[in-house]
Design a protein around this motif. Structure first.
Motif, PDB file in Angstrom:
ATOM      1  N   TYR A   1       0.954  -0.955  -0.026  1.00 13.09           N
ATOM      2  CA  TYR A   1       0.114   0.044  -0.071  1.00 13.09           C
ATOM      3  C   TYR A   1       1.055   1.351  -0.129  1.00 13.09           C
ATOM      4  O   TYR A   1       1.840   1.518   0.771  1.00 13.09           O
ATOM      5  CB  TYR A   1      -0.808   0.074   1.284  1.00 13.09           C
TER       6      TYR A   1
ATOM      7  N   LYS B   1      -5.333   1.926  -3.092  1.00 12.77           N
ATOM      8  CA  LYS B   1      -6.101   0.570  -3.101  1.00 12.77           C
ATOM      9  C   LYS B   1      -5.303  -0.745  -2.829  1.00 12.77           C
ATOM     10  O   LYS B   1      -5.823  -1.797  -2.817  1.00 12.77           O
ATOM     11  CB  LYS B   1      -7.202   0.314  -4.142  1.00 12.77           C
TER      12      LYS B   1
ATOM     13  N   THR C   1      -3.915   8.773   3.975  1.00 12.79           N
ATOM     14  CA  THR C   1      -4.679   8.193   2.982  1.00 12.79           C
ATOM     15  C   THR C   1      -4.187   7.062   2.144  1.00 12.79           C
ATOM     16  O   THR C   1      -2.964   7.388   1.564  1.00 12.79           O
ATOM     17  CB  THR C   1      -5.284   9.164   2.096  1.00 12.79           C
ATOM     18  N   PHE C   2      -4.689   5.864   2.053  1.00 11.91           N
ATOM     19  CA  PHE C   2      -4.160   4.874   1.158  1.00 11.91           C
ATOM     20  C   PHE C   2      -4.537   4.623  -0.037  1.00 11.91           C
ATOM     21  O   PHE C   2      -5.746   4.793  -0.346  1.00 11.91           O
ATOM     22  CB  PHE C   2      -4.389   3.492   2.255  1.00 11.91           C
TER      23      PHE C   2
END
Lengths: 110, 113
Positions: free
Chosen positions: A86, A102, A99-100
């Motif tokens: 990630y 997908k 915020t990662f």
């Protein structure tokens, strides 16, 4: 709003081959970028952070502000590198939020 | 000596039930988080507490309520569980400031039947 894009959901390479996991970001401020790795059924672990410019387990990542990218690279993949990767973008300020993307599932075949 | 520990590791429950997941960190970090990882492995932040104060509350149903009795603990209570709540819930902590990244717990796999 900040956004992280990992265009490849799946990536499969052979052992010994080079590997590059792509990450692009969108953020109006000064970005703080990370790579996290999740081995099968394990917790997420911090792999790299751009600010330290380190190499962990043979992986490196360079922040390219012009291309808004933070691609993860390794010259010779190993089977034990198979995992979910990630890319994450940190937001400066009082709300310490990551915020990662997908995620990209990397499979290294023997 | 686990840095961020979550309990339980697995939770199977019926629709409509109320359940809690607990998280504790012994790293002395100021900030704690709850993330949800769905079936497609997408990670999304739910809540964040900084020194027992709620600082991030993303668009999450009211059935989800975090509670932080002290800065080392952040629990997640879920009312009236629904099938769509099935996911892996990760707790994480970080020191003040982002530079060091997060330390994650091992996750709680919640299955609603």
């Amino acid at each position: 709003a900040q956004r992280v894009t990992q265009p490849e959901k799946l990536l499969s390479v052979f052992k010994g081959a080079p590997v590059e996991l792509k990450c692009n970001y969108s953020y109006s401020g000064s970005p703080e970028l990370f790579w996290y790795v999740q081995y099968s059924r394990q917790r997420l672990q911090l792999l790299l952070r751009h600010i330290s410019r380190e190499s962990i387990k043979g992986f490196t990542a360079d922040l390219n502000k012009g291309e808004t990218s933070f691609h993860l690279k390794k010259p010779f993949a190993q089977e034990e590198d198979s995992a979910m990767y990630y890319c994450a973008l940190g937001e400066r300020g009082s709300n310490y939020k990551l915020t990662f993307g997908k995620g990209t599932l990397l499979t290294v075949n023997p | 000596d686990t840095a961020v520990s979550q309990t339980p590791k697995y939770l199977v429950t019926q629709m409509g039930n109320d359940k809690s997941i607990k998280c504790e960190q012994n790293l002395g970090h100021d900030t704690m988080y709850w993330y949800k990882q769905d079936s497609k492995k997408f990670l999304k932040i739910m809540f964040s507490y900084n020194n027992k104060e709620l600082i991030i509350n993303e668009t999450v149903p009211n059935r989800f309520s975090p509670k932080s009795p002290d800065k080392a603990h952040l629990n997640l209570h879920i009312n009236s569980l629904e099938l769509g709540d099935s996911a892996v819930y990760f707790c994480a902590s970080s020191p003040r400031g982002q530079d060091y990244g997060y330390t994650f717990g091992s996750g709680t796999r919640l299955t609603v039947v």
